[in-house]
Design a protein around this motif. Structure first.
Motif, PDB file in Angstrom:
ATOM      1  N   SER A   5     -23.854   9.816   8.059  1.00 56.16           N
ATOM      2  CA  SER A   5     -23.552  10.282   6.707  1.00 56.16           C
ATOM      3  C   SER A   5     -24.812  10.284   5.841  1.00 56.16           C
ATOM      4  N   THR A   6     -25.624   9.236   5.966  1.00 58.57           N
ATOM      5  CA  THR A   6     -26.867   9.151   5.196  1.00 58.57           C
ATOM      6  C   THR A   6     -27.830  10.275   5.566  1.00 58.57           C
ATOM      7  N   TRP A   7     -27.881  10.610   6.857  1.00 59.79           N
ATOM      8  CA  TRP A   7     -28.779  11.668   7.324  1.00 59.79           C
ATOM      9  C   TRP A   7     -28.229  13.063   7.043  1.00 59.79           C
ATOM     10  N   GLY A   8     -27.010  13.149   6.549  1.00 59.12           N
ATOM     11  CA  GLY A   8     -26.417  14.440   6.231  1.00 59.12           C
ATOM     12  C   GLY A   8     -25.803  15.161   7.420  1.00 59.12           C
ATOM     13  N   ILE A  56     -22.968  14.343   8.949  1.00 64.45           N
ATOM     14  CA  ILE A  56     -21.531  14.424   8.713  1.00 64.45           C
ATOM     15  C   ILE A  56     -21.256  14.065   7.258  1.00 64.45           C
ATOM     16  N   ASP A  57     -20.073  14.405   6.808  1.00 64.42           N
ATOM     17  CA  ASP A  57     -19.678  14.076   5.443  1.00 64.42           C
ATOM     18  C   ASP A  57     -18.529  13.080   5.505  1.00 64.42           C
ATOM     19  N   VAL A  58     -18.793  11.830   5.138  1.00 64.15           N
ATOM     20  CA  VAL A  58     -17.772  10.788   5.122  1.00 64.15           C
ATOM     21  C   VAL A  58     -17.247  10.697   3.695  1.00 64.15           C
ATOM     22  N   ALA A  59     -15.989  11.009   3.523  1.00 67.23           N
ATOM     23  CA  ALA A  59     -15.371  10.965   2.200  1.00 67.23           C
ATOM     24  C   ALA A  59     -14.526   9.698   2.096  1.00 67.23           C
TER      25      ALA A  59
END
Length: 146
Positions: free
Chosen positions: A99-102, A104-107
């Motif tokens: 998520s930090t690296w972009g 994936i998108d963790v909502a």
């Protein structure tokens, strides 16, 4: 010679521990609601005292339960916490890294607007992943050793 009385006593001991745990949870929850309702300047120190007492009671329950557990139960829990908890933590760390690296998108559902709330969300997610991993590993251990 049969071990039926020991099994029955052990089963009653586990039910008693479960009852004590539920009672502690009810008391802590009820007192927490009372503190929220009454509020005031003493609410912060009362919450700290309540949390400390709840953690101490939970630790006492855990130690008493561990002392009453037999070797197979202890081994199952140690194995499950090591492998399942470690795997769950690694999965949470991997999701946060991706998520930090972009990638994936963790909502995650927001608990609030401040950085403290983001930290608590991360802690809750990581501990949740560890508990799921533990439960799976514990079940696998018992299935393999039946």
């Amino acid at each position: 010679m049969t071990d039926q009385p020991i099994r029955r006593r052990r089963r009653l001991g586990y039910v008693a521990m479960l009852g004590v745990s539920a009672l502690v949870g009810l008391v802590v929850g009820g007192l927490s609601a009372l503190i929220d309702h009454v509020g005031g300047a003493a609410a912060g120190p009362l919450r700290i005292a309540l949390l400390s007492a709840g953690v101490a009671a939970a630790a006492w329950i855990c130690v008493a339960w561990w002392r009453s557990a037999d070797e197979a139960v202890r081994e199952a829990h140690k194995w499950a916490w090591y492998w399942g908890g470690s795997t769950g933590m690694a999965a949470a760390m991997g999701l946060f890294a991706l998520s930090t690296w972009g990638a994936i998108d963790v909502a995650l559902p927001p608990l609030g607007s401040g950085p403290d709330d983001l930290i608590m969300t991360g802690i809750a997610f990581t501990v949740g992943a560890q508990i799921v991993g533990y439960a799976i590993a514990w079940a696998l251990w018992w299935l393999r050793h039946r």
